[in-house]
Write an enzyme that holds these catalytic residues in place. Structure first.
Site, mmCIF file in Angstrom:
data_model
loop_
_atom_site.group_PDB
_atom_site.id
_atom_site.type_symbol
_atom_site.label_atom_id
_atom_site.label_comp_id
_atom_site.label_asym_id
_atom_site.label_seq_id
_atom_site.Cartn_x
_atom_site.Cartn_y
_atom_site.Cartn_z
ATOM 1 N N LYS A 36 -15.854 -12.099 -76.490
ATOM 2 C CA LYS A 36 -14.536 -11.853 -75.889
ATOM 3 C C LYS A 36 -14.403 -10.464 -75.265
ATOM 4 O O LYS A 36 -14.872 -10.237 -74.168
ATOM 5 C CB LYS A 36 -13.453 -12.127 -76.924
ATOM 6 C CG LYS A 36 -13.574 -13.587 -77.437
ATOM 7 C CD LYS A 36 -12.276 -14.256 -77.697
ATOM 8 C CE LYS A 36 -12.533 -15.709 -78.087
ATOM 9 N NZ LYS A 36 -11.404 -16.521 -78.292
ATOM 10 N N ASP B 237 -17.349 -12.500 -88.553
ATOM 11 C CA ASP B 237 -17.151 -13.009 -87.201
ATOM 12 C C ASP B 237 -16.113 -12.099 -86.539
ATOM 13 O O ASP B 237 -14.917 -12.189 -86.816
ATOM 14 C CB ASP B 237 -16.668 -14.461 -87.254
ATOM 15 C CG ASP B 237 -16.466 -15.047 -85.867
ATOM 16 O OD1 ASP B 237 -16.400 -14.266 -84.898
ATOM 17 O OD2 ASP B 237 -16.368 -16.284 -85.755
ATOM 18 N N TYR C 108 -11.764 -19.531 -87.966
ATOM 19 C CA TYR C 108 -12.383 -20.376 -86.930
ATOM 20 C C TYR C 108 -13.648 -19.709 -86.408
ATOM 21 O O TYR C 108 -13.640 -18.508 -86.121
ATOM 22 C CB TYR C 108 -11.397 -20.582 -85.764
ATOM 23 C CG TYR C 108 -11.978 -21.387 -84.616
ATOM 24 C CD1 TYR C 108 -12.186 -22.760 -84.748
ATOM 25 C CD2 TYR C 108 -12.327 -20.769 -83.417
ATOM 26 C CE1 TYR C 108 -12.724 -23.497 -83.706
ATOM 27 C CE2 TYR C 108 -12.859 -21.508 -82.364
ATOM 28 C CZ TYR C 108 -13.055 -22.871 -82.510
ATOM 29 O OH TYR C 108 -13.588 -23.598 -81.473
HETATM 30 C C1 LIG Z 1 -13.284 -15.726 -84.268
HETATM 31 C C2 LIG Z 1 -13.943 -16.699 -83.347
HETATM 32 N N1 LIG Z 1 -15.183 -17.123 -83.611
HETATM 33 C C3 LIG Z 1 -15.822 -17.987 -82.833
HETATM 34 C C4 LIG Z 1 -15.216 -18.501 -81.708
HETATM 35 C C5 LIG Z 1 -15.946 -19.459 -80.855
HETATM 36 O O1 LIG Z 1 -16.267 -18.818 -79.664
HETATM 37 P P1 LIG Z 1 -16.536 -19.665 -78.329
HETATM 38 O O2 LIG Z 1 -15.243 -20.303 -77.960
HETATM 39 O O3 LIG Z 1 -16.970 -18.606 -77.347
HETATM 40 O O4 LIG Z 1 -17.615 -20.632 -78.654
HETATM 41 C C6 LIG Z 1 -13.924 -18.098 -81.382
HETATM 42 C C7 LIG Z 1 -13.252 -18.652 -80.205
HETATM 43 O O5 LIG Z 1 -12.077 -18.727 -80.058
HETATM 44 C C8 LIG Z 1 -13.268 -17.179 -82.219
HETATM 45 O O6 LIG Z 1 -12.022 -16.772 -81.962
#
Ligand SMILES: Cc1ncc(COP(=O)(O)O)c(C=O)c1O
Length: 435
Positions: free
Chosen positions: A273, A245, A143
């Site tokens: 985060k 990511d 994700y």
């Molecule tokens: C691995 C990862 N990438 C991207 C995102 C997207 O981040 P945001 O919710 O701050 O847009 C998340 C959010 O849960 C995530 O866990």
């Protein structure tokens, strides 16, 4: 969920008149109504009815030090008192960038944004500009946010996802542009042969390969040792930009995230985060030439009203030094390993096929015959057992995500008393899951 949450119920009745589902992120919606919270401290939240709840969600993994950590709160309060908010630069941004790069030495330069979705989108623009190619490859079950090209095959229904060795792109929901979705190449996570075949066949049109090095949004599914090395080798060979990511893995698996933990350095990486203990900030970092391409007039735009927001930077400056020397990560790893062991013993005792996967304070239960190596296996987690299990944890006043494909987190504030309480709750919840 306890039945006597009358204040939450009343707030929900008001909330749904002004807001769809009464919540501002669908992940927080609950049946018959969400729980509304009034304050937080350490490992606990207090709901609007005054009940104390042990938090196993921890801001979707963001709150790594515990809620209201004094050093972070004090830094934020000092920033608020100065009156600066956004739209200008201040020295704290330099301090934050320096502190970031001390944690993540494999990256040359860093730029801040607000959300993970934005940071990954920036990474894609940089990759397209650098390669002159258009298409994105991502792994199934990973994700990266909710834009048209990112919200593809993140949590697909396996019945719609096609051949596990060459998955078809599945939109995360209606409303995405089908042409953009169809353009995404979906790779089978941890399948070296399938991934090699797809990447070799499409290399000439790929700008980037993006993945969570551990699929944490799907629970906790680590890459096999060879998988990240294979991606590194193939992307280098074909001039494709490799993007990790690290929004969940970052700062938790090691100060330098999964890249440090697995010894594989991507070209670009995104973070968020944990780096500000729950305040809204994200980061794009990477190789100097790629990062410099976002400078004015050189390549893709890099703008945003709230970028480098004073409050979030103040939180990051206080948080990052506490994540830098690896001791927090060792402690979280130790606590997660303890939960994994006790869960395994309790599941055996209860006679339930279930496994707790996790590290770095991230964890997730799967109601399958263990271990889980990819998204398709995770998606087989028994929903009915999971429902009974999470209902039991909620009845024990714990905040959990109900979906079988979800993730949970500990913080430094989850000490002996909290771990013991979790283990006790697991015992009862596993008994209920079997019934
Ligand atoms: C691995 C990862 N990438 C991207 C995102 C997207 O981040 P945001 O919710 O701050 O847009 C998340 C959010 O849960 C995530 O866990």
């Amino acid at each position: 969920m306890p039945t006597e949450l009358s204040t939450s119920r009343a707030i929900f009745d008001r909330a749904r008149r002004v807001t769809p589902a009464g919540v501002h992120s669908n992940a927080r919606a609950r049946d018959p109504h969400p729980r509304y919270f009034a304050r937080a401290e350490g490992a606990y939240l207090w709901d609007a009815d005054g009940r104390r709840v042990l938090d196993l969600v921890m801001g979707n993994g963001a709150v790594v030090l515990g809620h209201g950590h004094p050093a972070v709160t004090e830094s934020v309060q000092r920033a608020v008192a100065r009156g600066l908010t956004c739209g200008v630069e201040w020295e704290r941004a330099v301090e934050a960038a320096e502190a970031f790069l001390r944690c993540v030495p494999g990256m040359d330069l860093v730029r801040f944004a607000n959300t993970g979705t934005e940071a990954v989108t920036h990474a894609l623009h940089v990759a397209r500009h650098a390669t002159g190619r258009r298409r994105l490859a991502k792994v199934e079950g990973s994700y990266h946010g909710w834009t048209d090209e990112l919200y593809v095959s993140a949590f697909p229904d396996p019945d719609e996802a096609g051949d596990p060795k060459a998955p078809r792109p599945v939109p995360g929901g209606p409303g995405l542009d089908p042409r953009v979705v169809a353009d995404v190449l979906v790779l089978p996570f941890n399948d070296e042969e399938g991934t090699r075949a797809l990447l070799e066949a499409h290399a000439h049109e790929l700008a980037a390969v993006v993945l969570e090095p551990v699929l944490i949004d799907a629970g906790f599914i680590p890459a096999t040792p060879g998988y990240l090395r294979l991606l590194r080798e193939l992307t280098r060979k074909h001039g494709i930009v490799l993007i990790f990511d690290e929004i969940l893995t970052g700062f938790r698996l090691a100060p330098g995230g999964a890249a440090e933990r697995y010894g594989v350095t991507p070209d670009l990486a995104t973070y968020g985060k944990a780096m500000a203990n729950g305040y809204p900030i994200a980061a794009l970092a990477g190789r100097e030439e790629l990062m410099r391409s976002t400078e004015p007039g050189r390549g893709p735009a890099y703008v945003g009203t709230f970028n480098g927001h004073a409050v979030s930077l103040a939180a990051a400056v206080a948080t990052l030094p506490l994540l830098a020397d690896g001791s927090l990560q060792s402690e979280l790893a130790r606590r997660t390993a303890r939960l994994r062991r006790s869960f395994a013993a309790l599941a055996r005792e209860a006679g339930v096929p279930a496994v707790l996967a996790g590290d770095g304070g991230h964890f997730q239960w799967y109601f399958v015959e263990g271990p889980v190596a990819d998204y398709r296996q995770a998606a087989r987690s028994d929903p009915e057992r999971c429902r009974r299990f999470t209902a039991s944890l909620e009845a024990a006043d714990m905040l959990v995500a109900r979906n079988p494909i979800a993730h949970h987190a500990l913080s430094l504030a989850h000490g002996e008393a909290e771990l013991a309480a979790i283990e006790e709750a697991f015992r009862e919840a596993l008994r209920r899951a079997r019934a």
